[in-house]
Structures are given as C-alpha cells and as structure tokens.
Design a protein around this motif. Structure first.
Motif, PDB file in Angstrom:
ATOM      1  N   ALA A  18       0.816  -1.212   0.000  1.00 55.15           N
ATOM      2  CA  ALA A  18       0.000   0.000   0.000  1.00 55.15           C
ATOM      3  C   ALA A  18       0.851   1.264   0.000  1.00 55.15           C
ATOM      4  O   ALA A  18       0.529   2.240  -0.686  1.00 55.15           O
ATOM      5  CB  ALA A  18      -0.937   0.002   1.201  1.00 55.15           C
ATOM      6  N   ALA A 331     -11.805  -6.425  -0.940  1.00 56.74           N
ATOM      7  CA  ALA A 331     -10.937  -5.318  -1.321  1.00 56.74           C
ATOM      8  C   ALA A 331      -9.517  -5.498  -0.792  1.00 56.74           C
ATOM      9  O   ALA A 331      -8.553  -5.042  -1.402  1.00 56.74           O
ATOM     10  CB  ALA A 331     -11.509  -3.997  -0.810  1.00 56.74           C
ATOM     11  N   PHE A 332      -9.378  -6.176   0.345  1.00 55.14           N
ATOM     12  CA  PHE A 332      -8.060  -6.324   0.957  1.00 55.14           C
ATOM     13  C   PHE A 332      -7.413  -7.674   0.681  1.00 55.14           C
ATOM     14  O   PHE A 332      -6.189  -7.783   0.699  1.00 55.14           O
ATOM     15  CB  PHE A 332      -8.161  -6.095   2.470  1.00 55.14           C
ATOM     16  CG  PHE A 332      -8.391  -4.660   2.837  1.00 55.14           C
ATOM     17  CD1 PHE A 332      -7.340  -3.767   2.911  1.00 55.14           C
ATOM     18  CD2 PHE A 332      -9.668  -4.176   3.076  1.00 55.14           C
ATOM     19  CE1 PHE A 332      -7.539  -2.438   3.227  1.00 55.14           C
ATOM     20  CE2 PHE A 332      -9.893  -2.842   3.401  1.00 55.14           C
ATOM     21  CZ  PHE A 332      -8.825  -1.970   3.478  1.00 55.14           C
ATOM     22  N   THR A 377      -9.526  -1.421  -3.669  1.00 55.17           N
ATOM     23  CA  THR A 377      -8.108  -1.054  -3.605  1.00 55.17           C
ATOM     24  C   THR A 377      -7.418  -1.450  -4.906  1.00 55.17           C
ATOM     25  O   THR A 377      -7.994  -2.150  -5.744  1.00 55.17           O
ATOM     26  CB  THR A 377      -7.372  -1.757  -2.435  1.00 55.17           C
ATOM     27  OG1 THR A 377      -7.330  -3.174  -2.695  1.00 55.17           O
ATOM     28  CG2 THR A 377      -8.058  -1.497  -1.114  1.00 55.17           C
ATOM     29  N   ALA A 380      -7.313  -5.304  -5.325  1.00 51.39           N
ATOM     30  CA  ALA A 380      -8.534  -6.034  -4.980  1.00 51.39           C
ATOM     31  C   ALA A 380      -9.034  -6.935  -6.094  1.00 51.39           C
ATOM     32  O   ALA A 380      -9.821  -7.843  -5.834  1.00 51.39           O
ATOM     33  CB  ALA A 380      -9.635  -5.048  -4.585  1.00 51.39           C
ATOM     34  N   ASN A 384      -7.490  -4.721 -11.899  1.00 48.84           N
ATOM     35  CA  ASN A 384      -6.767  -3.577 -11.330  1.00 48.84           C
ATOM     36  C   ASN A 384      -5.265  -3.759 -11.485  1.00 48.84           C
ATOM     37  O   ASN A 384      -4.546  -2.873 -11.954  1.00 48.84           O
ATOM     38  CB  ASN A 384      -7.094  -3.415  -9.847  1.00 48.84           C
ATOM     39  CG  ASN A 384      -8.582  -3.390  -9.556  1.00 48.84           C
ATOM     40  OD1 ASN A 384      -9.403  -3.644 -10.413  1.00 48.84           O
ATOM     41  ND2 ASN A 384      -8.926  -3.091  -8.322  1.00 48.84           N
ATOM     42  N   PHE A 400      -0.669   3.104  -5.527  1.00 50.85           N
ATOM     43  CA  PHE A 400      -1.697   2.380  -4.782  1.00 50.85           C
ATOM     44  C   PHE A 400      -2.782   3.329  -4.310  1.00 50.85           C
ATOM     45  O   PHE A 400      -3.979   3.084  -4.513  1.00 50.85           O
ATOM     46  CB  PHE A 400      -1.060   1.668  -3.586  1.00 50.85           C
ATOM     47  CG  PHE A 400      -2.037   0.883  -2.751  1.00 50.85           C
ATOM     48  CD1 PHE A 400      -2.274  -0.457  -3.005  1.00 50.85           C
ATOM     49  CD2 PHE A 400      -2.731   1.482  -1.699  1.00 50.85           C
ATOM     50  CE1 PHE A 400      -3.174  -1.187  -2.246  1.00 50.85           C
ATOM     51  CE2 PHE A 400      -3.633   0.766  -0.934  1.00 50.85           C
ATOM     52  CZ  PHE A 400      -3.843  -0.572  -1.208  1.00 50.85           C
ATOM     53  N   TRP A 401      -2.394   4.445  -3.700  1.00 54.50           N
ATOM     54  CA  TRP A 401      -3.382   5.355  -3.119  1.00 54.50           C
ATOM     55  C   TRP A 401      -4.054   6.228  -4.166  1.00 54.50           C
ATOM     56  O   TRP A 401      -5.192   6.661  -3.987  1.00 54.50           O
ATOM     57  CB  TRP A 401      -2.736   6.220  -2.037  1.00 54.50           C
ATOM     58  CG  TRP A 401      -2.424   5.418  -0.825  1.00 54.50           C
ATOM     59  CD1 TRP A 401      -1.192   5.089  -0.341  1.00 54.50           C
ATOM     60  CD2 TRP A 401      -3.370   4.792   0.054  1.00 54.50           C
ATOM     61  NE1 TRP A 401      -1.305   4.300   0.768  1.00 54.50           N
ATOM     62  CE2 TRP A 401      -2.628   4.099   1.045  1.00 54.50           C
ATOM     63  CE3 TRP A 401      -4.767   4.736   0.102  1.00 54.50           C
ATOM     64  CZ2 TRP A 401      -3.227   3.379   2.062  1.00 54.50           C
ATOM     65  CZ3 TRP A 401      -5.368   4.014   1.116  1.00 54.50           C
ATOM     66  CH2 TRP A 401      -4.601   3.358   2.088  1.00 54.50           C
ATOM     67  N   THR A 404      -6.751   3.886  -5.090  1.00 58.06           N
ATOM     68  CA  THR A 404      -7.626   3.493  -3.992  1.00 58.06           C
ATOM     69  C   THR A 404      -8.542   4.614  -3.533  1.00 58.06           C
ATOM     70  O   THR A 404      -9.683   4.365  -3.127  1.00 58.06           O
ATOM     71  CB  THR A 404      -6.776   2.970  -2.811  1.00 58.06           C
ATOM     72  OG1 THR A 404      -5.990   1.856  -3.277  1.00 58.06           O
ATOM     73  CG2 THR A 404      -7.643   2.532  -1.646  1.00 58.06           C
ATOM     74  N   ARG A 405      -8.100   5.858  -3.612  1.00 57.49           N
ATOM     75  CA  ARG A 405      -8.970   6.943  -3.145  1.00 57.49           C
ATOM     76  C   ARG A 405     -10.217   7.077  -4.010  1.00 57.49           C
ATOM     77  O   ARG A 405     -11.270   7.485  -3.533  1.00 57.49           O
ATOM     78  CB  ARG A 405      -8.195   8.258  -3.055  1.00 57.49           C
ATOM     79  CG  ARG A 405      -7.785   8.897  -4.344  1.00 57.49           C
ATOM     80  CD  ARG A 405      -7.261  10.318  -4.054  1.00 57.49           C
ATOM     81  NE  ARG A 405      -6.805  11.003  -5.249  1.00 57.49           N
ATOM     82  CZ  ARG A 405      -5.549  11.115  -5.612  1.00 57.49           C
ATOM     83  NH1 ARG A 405      -4.590  10.558  -4.877  1.00 57.49           N
ATOM     84  NH2 ARG A 405      -5.205  11.775  -6.702  1.00 57.49           N
ATOM     85  N   ILE A 408     -12.370   3.424  -3.327  1.00 55.47           N
ATOM     86  CA  ILE A 408     -13.166   3.347  -2.099  1.00 55.47           C
ATOM     87  C   ILE A 408     -14.510   4.066  -2.282  1.00 55.47           C
ATOM     88  O   ILE A 408     -15.557   3.546  -1.899  1.00 55.47           O
ATOM     89  CB  ILE A 408     -12.385   3.946  -0.907  1.00 55.47           C
ATOM     90  CG1 ILE A 408     -11.220   3.018  -0.526  1.00 55.47           C
ATOM     91  CG2 ILE A 408     -13.309   4.164   0.292  1.00 55.47           C
ATOM     92  CD1 ILE A 408     -10.323   3.580   0.547  1.00 55.47           C
TER      93      ILE A 408
END
Length: 428
Positions: A18, A331-332, A377, A380, A384, A400-401, A404-405, A408
């Motif tokens: 992450a 997702a995780f 994510t 996930a 992706n 990653f973020w 992911t933002r 989510i």
C-alpha cells in the motif's frame, strides 16, 4: 499461533504494498517465502490446491491474453482506435472518458473484465499521449467501469464463475438478476466520474487540432495480419462464452488462442514474449500464496463463520453482511481467493434458509459484494493489477493510493445501491 503469524505477515506485506516503500513484487515474494518457510501454507500443495494455493487458471488466462494483445498491438489497431476515439470525442475530456468507460463496461460482460482492460488500456495510453494529457484518470475510470460491467454476467468477472459453479447458477440467471442492477449502477457511476475527476480534466486545443487532422486508417500497418488476428480473437471470445458447455477452462481457451495467433503472425517469439507483463504474473503468484497462508491457518474461515454466527436467521442482515462484508474483505484479500474461500460458507448458510428465493438472494448479495469490492483497492481484483502494470510499463504509473482513493468512493457508492436493490427485489 500459526493464524496470528500468518495474519501478521500478511498485514505487514499489505502495508508495504500500500505504501509502495518496497517494490510490490519483492514484497509478495518475501511474504510468500516466509509463510511457506514457517509452515503457514500447505507446502507443495500450494502449487496444486485451488483453495489453498496459486490459481493457475487465472495466471494462464492472463498469460494467454497478454500474448494475444501483444501480437494484435503489432498491427497498429490500437493507434487506429485511439485516433478514432479522440476524433469522435473531439478531445473533450469528459466525453472521451465516457466513451472509453462505455466501451469497457459493455465489453466486460461478454469477455471477462481482465481481458477487456488488457485490450483497452493500451488504446487509452495512446489516446492520452496524442492529446498531451495524463492517462491515469482515464485508466482508473476504465478499471472501475470494468469491475462494474463485468458483474453483469457469469463470465464477466472471475468471482461470478466461482459463485455460479458452487451455487448452480446459469448464464441466464446472471442476466436476469445481475444485469439490471449493474446497468443502473454503471449509469450512475458515469455521472459520479464527472465529479470525482473534475480536477483532472485537461484540454489542449492545439493537440486536438493535430489529432483531428490525422487519418486513422493509416495507423493500420498490417491489414492482413489484423484480419487473421480478429478471427482468432473472435474464436477466443466464443470459447469464453461457451466454456461451461465445452467444459474447457477459459485459461486453456486463452492459451490455445495465443498459440494459434503466434503461428499465424510469424513474429519473433522473443519479441512477443517481451510484451508479457511478467512482474504482474509473479505478483499474482506471490499474492495467491500469501492468501493461501490465511486460508490454511483458518483466518478467513474464522472471519466468515463469525459473520454467519452474527447474522443468525436474520436473512436481510445476512444479505447486508454479504454485500458490505464481501466488499470490505474482498478489497483487501483479492476478491478471487476470497470468493473461493467464502463460497462454501455461503453455501452452508443458504442451506439453512427455508425459502429458495431468499437463498438465491444471498448468492446475489455475495456476488454483488465480491464484484464491487474489486474496486476497493489497487490489489482487490485482477483487472486492477493488470491495468496498473500496463500503465507503469507505458510510462503512466498509478500509485496504490491514487487508485484506492477513487476505488473506495466507487465501492461505497455501488454497494449501497446494490443493497437497496437486493432489499427491494427479494425482501419487500
């Protein structure tokens, strides 16, 4: 103790994936090695078990499609599609995004969403390069659209194949129960993207003018090879659609198609193999082993049974738990191994339901949660990981973020609507 150790290794590994402090391929290889060394995986069975090991069907499906896409790329068809789409949208950012999302979402139920993003992602990068704009927002929107659209059919998303097999649900069942809500959610998602990506839209009139002057037909460098490739690709698509009738796994269909395309293309093998996203394949193998550690030590089973015990005979609560719980956990933990692990638990829960209609409602709730959780994510869902790998390879890395933002928000948005659908259709 073994469950605690496996969970600790997984969480530490996920933290480094992450945060991207260490390359994700290195992370999964180290974590997988530690789990195996400490006895948290089933040993050699990790190479053979579908539930506690590497899912070779996924790996070889990806490998076959990567080869197919790599060969088709040599014909110039991606440049053709890029110019065509850019001209039809007149370079307008939101119009272009909607066009690309629509192509992705409509095609994903017919193929699988992994295959679609492998075909569309290179086109998107070429379009954005020609227009002088960042490709990341468009790629992220396509990935999210592919996971939504793929939920519509039995073959559109890998979790659906697992659920359909376990529950005895047919292609028609998915069309009747999943396609209506998927179509509605996608339409709403199109409107959501205008808000989510509003600060990312760029427009350069001079670059658009240059693109509008291009002749897309000139981009095709080998029309004869393209015609032969499209025939093979059509047969591969047909094989995917009929795999349950032919009793041939999609991975085998993809490998046969890849072999046939290499024969007709007469390209250098080394050149074709360079188009394969080897780091992506290795990442998936390592991730499957990490999840196998959680399965083998009983971590996922404990979580699933705890959910079942909590809901008891409150079946609407059970449906909600399956939608939202599957979205969170999928997702995780990657929604493919998660679905494979939870499917027998859901089957046991359905067996306790007195009504067949309510029993099916729980399966649909499970499918919706697992499919839409794939947007949660960057790791996930297979689509992706594959698309992000292609983006990095083509010079448009997605962190990653960064993914992911948006993921989510989309997951929350889609699962809330999905729960309302399940409630209104099956419980009211």
């Amino acid at each position: 103790m073994s469950a605690t150790g496996a969970l600790a290794i997984f969480l530490v590994g996920f933290y480094y994936i992450a945060t991207e402090k260490i390359d994700k391929v290195k992370v999964v290889l180290i974590a997988a090695g530690l789990m195996t060394l400490l006895g948290f995986t089933p040993g050699a069975e990790v190479f053979f078990s579908e539930h506690e090991g590497i899912d070779w069907n996924v790996i070889f499906l990806l490998l076959g499609m990567m080869i197919i896409v790599g060969i088709i790329k040599q014909t110039g068809v991606f440049d053709f599609l890029a110019i065509w789409a850019a001209k039809r949208s007149r370079g307008r950012p939101y119009r272009l995004m909607v066009m690309l999302m629509a192509i992705t979402a409509i095609a994903s139920p017919l193929l699988d969403n992994v295959t679609i993003v492998m075909l569309v992602a290179p086109v998107t990068v070429v379009i954005c390069n020609r227009l002088g704009i960042a490709a990341q927002p468009y790629l992220i929107a396509e990935i999210l659209a592919s996971n939504i659209g793929g939920a519509a059919t039995l073959i559109g998303d890998p979790p659906n194949i697992i659920i359909g097999s376990r529950a005895g649900l047919t292609f028609t069942d998915f069309l009747v129960h999943m396609t209506p809500i998927v179509a509605f959610i996608f339409a709403a998602f199109v409107l959501l993207t205008k808000v989510m990506f509003r600060r990312s839209f760029q427009y350069h009139p001079e670059r658009v003018k240059e693109v509008m002057a291009l002749q897309e037909r000139r981009a095709i460098t080998d029309p004869k090879l393209l015609a032969r490739c499209l025939v093979v690709l059509g047969l591969v698509v047909l094989g995917f659609s009929l795999h349950s009738v032919l009793h041939i796994a999609p991975s085998i269909v993809a490998l046969i198609g890849a072999g046939a395309m290499m024969l007709i293309a007469k390209l250098d093998t080394d050149e074709v193999m360079r188009e394969v996203e080897w780091p992506t394949l290795v990442f998936f193998m390592g991730l499957f082993v990490m999840v196998a550690g959680l399965v083998h030590t009983g971590v996922i089973d404990v979580i699933g049974r705890w959910v079942v015990d909590v809901v008891g005979d409150q079946f609407l609560v059970a449906a909600g738990a399956l939608i939202f719980g599957s979205a969170v956990l999928g997702a995780f933990f990657d929604n493919i191994p998660y679905t494979a692990t939870m499917a027998p638990i859901v089957e046991g829960l359905v067996a306790e339901v007195p009504s067949e209609t309510i029993g099916q409602a729980l399966w649909w709730a499970f499918a919706l949660g697992a499919d839409f959780g794939g947007n949660g994510t960057a790791v996930a869902a297979s689509a992706n990981v594959v698309a992000i790998g292609i983006a990095a390879r083509m010079g448009h890395p997605i962190s990653f973020w960064q993914f992911t933002r948006y993921g989510i928000i989309t997951t929350i948005f889609s699962t809330v609507i999905a729960f309302g659908y399940v409630w209104l259709r099956y419980f009211v």
